[in-house]
Design a protein around this motif. Sequence first.
Motif, PDB file in Angstrom:
ATOM      1  N   ARG A 129       0.828  -1.205   0.000  1.00 44.51           N
ATOM      2  CA  ARG A 129       0.000   0.000   0.000  1.00 44.51           C
ATOM      3  C   ARG A 129       0.862   1.255   0.000  1.00 44.51           C
ATOM      4  N   LEU A 130       1.896   1.257   0.848  1.00 41.30           N
ATOM      5  CA  LEU A 130       2.700   2.452   1.007  1.00 41.30           C
ATOM      6  C   LEU A 130       3.579   2.703  -0.218  1.00 41.30           C
ATOM      7  N   THR A 131       4.091   1.625  -0.799  1.00 40.81           N
ATOM      8  CA  THR A 131       4.926   1.773  -1.997  1.00 40.81           C
ATOM      9  C   THR A 131       4.111   2.333  -3.147  1.00 40.81           C
ATOM     10  N   TYR A 132       2.926   1.769  -3.354  1.00 41.18           N
ATOM     11  CA  TYR A 132       2.084   2.255  -4.455  1.00 41.18           C
ATOM     12  C   TYR A 132       1.694   3.706  -4.220  1.00 41.18           C
ATOM     13  N   PHE A 133       1.343   4.008  -2.975  1.00 43.28           N
ATOM     14  CA  PHE A 133       0.931   5.375  -2.652  1.00 43.28           C
ATOM     15  C   PHE A 133       2.067   6.359  -2.892  1.00 43.28           C
ATOM     16  N   GLY A 134       3.273   6.011  -2.431  1.00 40.58           N
ATOM     17  CA  GLY A 134       4.414   6.899  -2.614  1.00 40.58           C
ATOM     18  C   GLY A 134       4.738   7.133  -4.073  1.00 40.58           C
ATOM     19  N   ARG A 135       4.753   6.056  -4.857  1.00 40.86           N
ATOM     20  CA  ARG A 135       5.077   6.192  -6.275  1.00 40.86           C
ATOM     21  C   ARG A 135       3.970   6.925  -7.026  1.00 40.86           C
ATOM     22  N   HIS A 136       2.723   6.658  -6.651  1.00 41.60           N
ATOM     23  CA  HIS A 136       1.601   7.323  -7.327  1.00 41.60           C
ATOM     24  C   HIS A 136       1.614   8.820  -7.016  1.00 41.60           C
ATOM     25  N   MET A 137       1.892   9.171  -5.752  1.00 36.86           N
ATOM     26  CA  MET A 137       2.000  10.585  -5.403  1.00 36.86           C
ATOM     27  C   MET A 137       3.114  11.259  -6.194  1.00 36.86           C
ATOM     28  N   GLN A 138       4.248  10.569  -6.295  1.00 35.20           N
ATOM     29  CA  GLN A 138       5.384  11.127  -7.021  1.00 35.20           C
ATOM     30  C   GLN A 138       5.024  11.360  -8.484  1.00 35.20           C
ATOM     31  N   GLU A 139       4.337  10.388  -9.093  1.00 39.74           N
ATOM     32  CA  GLU A 139       3.927  10.523 -10.492  1.00 39.74           C
ATOM     33  C   GLU A 139       2.966  11.696 -10.673  1.00 39.74           C
ATOM     34  N   VAL A 140       1.985  11.791  -9.757  1.00 40.73           N
ATOM     35  CA  VAL A 140       1.002  12.876  -9.853  1.00 40.73           C
ATOM     36  C   VAL A 140       1.682  14.222  -9.661  1.00 40.73           C
ATOM     37  N   SER A 141       2.589  14.319  -8.687  1.00 38.14           N
ATOM     38  CA  SER A 141       3.293  15.571  -8.419  1.00 38.14           C
ATOM     39  C   SER A 141       4.158  15.987  -9.610  1.00 38.14           C
ATOM     40  N   GLU A 142       4.902  15.016 -10.161  1.00 37.76           N
ATOM     41  CA  GLU A 142       5.747  15.326 -11.321  1.00 37.76           C
ATOM     42  C   GLU A 142       4.896  15.685 -12.536  1.00 37.76           C
ATOM     43  N   GLY A 143       3.742  15.015 -12.682  1.00 39.04           N
ATOM     44  CA  GLY A 143       2.841  15.346 -13.789  1.00 39.04           C
ATOM     45  C   GLY A 143       2.309  16.756 -13.665  1.00 39.04           C
ATOM     46  N   ALA A 144       1.960  17.164 -12.426  1.00 38.70           N
ATOM     47  CA  ALA A 144       1.469  18.528 -12.203  1.00 38.70           C
ATOM     48  C   ALA A 144       2.559  19.552 -12.492  1.00 38.70           C
ATOM     49  N   GLU A 145       3.793  19.212 -12.112  1.00 38.27           N
ATOM     50  CA  GLU A 145       4.904  20.138 -12.365  1.00 38.27           C
ATOM     51  C   GLU A 145       5.157  20.294 -13.861  1.00 38.27           C
ATOM     52  N   ARG A 146       5.122  19.156 -14.591  1.00 34.83           N
ATOM     53  CA  ARG A 146       5.296  19.229 -16.051  1.00 34.83           C
ATOM     54  C   ARG A 146       4.161  20.010 -16.690  1.00 34.83           C
ATOM     55  N   PHE A 147       2.950  19.804 -16.182  1.00 33.87           N
ATOM     56  CA  PHE A 147       1.776  20.500 -16.697  1.00 33.87           C
ATOM     57  C   PHE A 147       1.943  22.011 -16.587  1.00 33.87           C
ATOM     58  N   HIS A 148       2.432  22.473 -15.445  1.00 34.24           N
ATOM     59  CA  HIS A 148       2.617  23.914 -15.249  1.00 34.24           C
ATOM     60  C   HIS A 148       3.726  24.459 -16.140  1.00 34.24           C
ATOM     61  N   LEU A 149       4.796  23.699 -16.287  1.00 35.06           N
ATOM     62  CA  LEU A 149       5.888  24.153 -17.141  1.00 35.06           C
ATOM     63  C   LEU A 149       5.450  24.254 -18.598  1.00 35.06           C
ATOM     64  N   GLU A 150       4.591  23.303 -19.024  1.00 31.83           N
ATOM     65  CA  GLU A 150       4.162  23.264 -20.425  1.00 31.83           C
ATOM     66  C   GLU A 150       3.048  24.264 -20.720  1.00 31.83           C
ATOM     67  N   ARG A 151       2.175  24.505 -19.748  1.00 32.82           N
ATOM     68  CA  ARG A 151       0.963  25.279 -20.016  1.00 32.82           C
ATOM     69  C   ARG A 151       1.002  26.710 -19.516  1.00 32.82           C
ATOM     70  N   PHE A 152       1.866  27.004 -18.538  1.00 31.96           N
ATOM     71  CA  PHE A 152       1.800  28.314 -17.891  1.00 31.96           C
ATOM     72  C   PHE A 152       3.086  29.113 -18.133  1.00 31.96           C
ATOM     73  N   ALA A 153       2.897  30.403 -18.321  1.00 38.97           N
ATOM     74  CA  ALA A 153       4.020  31.331 -18.451  1.00 38.97           C
ATOM     75  C   ALA A 153       3.716  32.562 -17.605  1.00 38.97           C
ATOM     76  N   THR A 154       4.761  33.198 -17.082  1.00 42.00           N
ATOM     77  CA  THR A 154       4.595  34.370 -16.216  1.00 42.00           C
ATOM     78  C   THR A 154       4.362  35.620 -17.060  1.00 42.00           C
ATOM     79  N   ALA A 155       3.374  36.422 -16.660  1.00 43.91           N
ATOM     80  CA  ALA A 155       3.043  37.658 -17.380  1.00 43.91           C
ATOM     81  C   ALA A 155       2.389  38.626 -16.400  1.00 43.91           C
ATOM     82  N   THR A 156       2.190  39.854 -16.854  1.00 44.26           N
ATOM     83  CA  THR A 156       1.534  40.851 -15.996  1.00 44.26           C
ATOM     84  C   THR A 156       0.019  40.767 -16.108  1.00 44.26           C
TER      85      THR A 156
END
Length: 574
Positions: free
Chosen positions: A341-368
Amino acid sequence: MQNFTISKQFFKDVWYLTKSYWQSEEKKKAFFLLSCIIALTLGVVYMLVLLNQWNNRFYNALQNYATETIFHELYVFSGLAAVYIILAVYSYYLQQCLIINWRKWLTARFLETWLRNKTYYNLQMFGKDTDNPDQRISEDVRLFVEMTLGFTVGIIKSFCTFASFVMILYSMSGPLEFTLMGHKIIIDGYLFWASLLYSIAGTYVTHLVGRKLVQLNFIQQRYEADFRFAMIRLRESAENVAFYRGEAQESMVFKERFKLLIDNFWKLVNKQKQLVWLNSGYSQIAIIFPFVAAMNRYLSKEFTLGSLMQVASAFGRVQDSLSYFVDIYSSLAQWQAVVMRLTYFGRHMQEVSEGAERFHLERFATATAVSAEKMQVNLPDGSPLLSNISFTLQPGTNVLIKGISGSGKSTLLRAIAGIWPFVEGKINMPKTEELMFIPQKPYIPLGTLREALLYPGTKQINDDELKHLMSSCQIGYLEDNLDMVADWSHVLSVGEQQRLAFVRAHIQKPIWLFLDEATSALDEETEAEMYRLLGERLANTTVVSVGHRSTLNQFHQLVLRLDKKAHSVHLEKL
């Protein structure tokens, strides 16, 4: 049903969960504690060897009625027992110290991953394969640390005990001679071989009986957490359930989840009952087995009473060390379920977190300004909600987002906030610290009213200013309760919670303020007062609102209208 097996993958999972702590900044302290625990464990085993030798001397003295020797050996035993107790107590104490340190570190690591990149939100909204993260971080981490250290120390102790006593047993048991089919057979150290065969047989039979415990334990933990979550859910929504008179429906949900829990629990009980039968019989037979095996040498006077008792004690220690797997089988099955349970949870969290980080890098840019370029907002099933939309919201121009129910107003706001992953195209946004989002039902944390008002705690103000803001936002009557601890999400009405959220906005002073029907529970007069205060006190703040009321028009210069049929948006002047 999944059977219990110790596979290479299992050891990889244990290493995955373990290595981070033992390679962390706390590794020196951890290895020091572990070294002390191992040293104390070796000391305990050494004391067992001395006590085994004491058995020979004491029972020989009893057999010979040597009064002086008997009382001397009793004094010796008192000293050995005292040292043994001290070693055992401090071994336990240091194990608990290591468990606490390890659990603190691992819990902090899981919490950090859970909170990073809004993983907690993404898991709840879109991580359908991960249930009850609260249980995994709290209960599973505790069980993993306790069991992993406990099994490690247990294996070390069993190995050292075996190595210490096997030579005693082997040398004292002597040869066993018998004739089989006309051939004379001599088995040296036969008591050792007897204990080895006895332990192997017990281990194998235990494995056959208990191998289904892993999956049963895994399922039981999930059912327990689901049942607990259902009750927590009722507590959080007590008022709504009371208004709907939904007790019968809630009772049915509880009974259904509890029935699943009980049905699986009975399967666990029946399987555990079989193991109790086996372990009880195994341990009871082990008491007399060495006496039966060594009785021929005692009756032939090759053994004194002391030698017989020493052999029986040594046999028990060897058999205990070889039978360690038998004794911990049910716990081992639970340990494997926790690791899974803990291994799956840890790896799944890591995947979701990294996916969210990639999503922001790909979709968002800083502007005024806030702008979208050929953005498409989809539903989770992939169907488009808003297609190929482009717009620009300039600072200083308040915008009202309108559209019929289901057109995607709140979802568009989630996409702008970066918490809706089903987005294509590009979104330009100011820096995170310049933004503030207020949902329809504000979040009220546990704690004092002051903590609720200052949430998320990034800015502080003095009490006089805080009370002035409370009065301006029409909750000044609560100013005497600032340090009162309560479940304020249930104490305050939705309207009071929305006015509290406006106090937060005045404290945070964002450059961009997004309001998702943040005044839906307020009357029109109070709503107008809240917006008037924003314009007066936060003159440099751009307000973007989601709302239906026409009374909001006067506080905005533009309207971003969503067309549900065309899946499009239009930016117009009001």
